[in-house]
Scaffold this active site. Sequence first.
Site: not given
Length: 245
Positions: A8-10, A87, A94, A96-97, A173
């Site tokens: 993943g990205n992180t 598509y 992507g 992942d998809r 809040t």
Amino acid sequence: MILIIDIGNTQTKIAVFKEENIQQVHFCPTHIFHERLIELKNENPNVQTVVLASVGFLQENQLEMLKQHFSVVQITSYSPMPFHNAYSTPQTLGIDRRVLAVGASLQFPNQNVLVIDAGTCITYDFVDENNNYQGGGISPGIGMRFKSLKHFTAKLPEINWEQQTANLIGTSTQESIESGVLNGVIAEIDGIIEKYQQKNPNLKVILTGGDAEYLSKQIKNVIFAHSFFLLESLYSLYKYIQSYD
């Protein structure tokens, strides 16, 4: 034994598979994932193959380093897929998809399947009963929604969310932010599932991703929750590619 890797990205997820079953799952920051792989190799000397997919750009030096220790199978948009991709912009879909669609196609053949991946983003991916990937949707994930309220306003605080439930009516809040974000996500997912169900009878709904466990307890529609569906789908794709070749 095989290592299945979702980069993943992180954060990177690493699964140790033995005879089609997950034995272990490890998490590590993406920037050091290759170091963790070498550690796992030392812990599991029988591991020879790694199968990996990355939503970002895998650095060439990282790939070469892995090839010094493993037989590497990299899943890309050019890998054979067991479904027809309808598509309109397939080159932008992507990895992942794509992999989630693979899992839908191979694990639930000849069914209408909606895969919801609740992570950094919430993605919706639909494979119909004729094995056509039709597309889906992308929206901000829970963490991103909390962060955006802090980032785009002058006074709203950032909430340290720990998967707690939220009251409908927030009396402070912080509670109001939790109510808006969490109840909003739940309502979104429930509403989208209902719309798909209206158009697609006998719809199978799969919920996965980092927030799947929390959301599965909140969503009213009948779903199959599986946090490691993408990792299993990567393994299924690896086996499919082997048979395809």
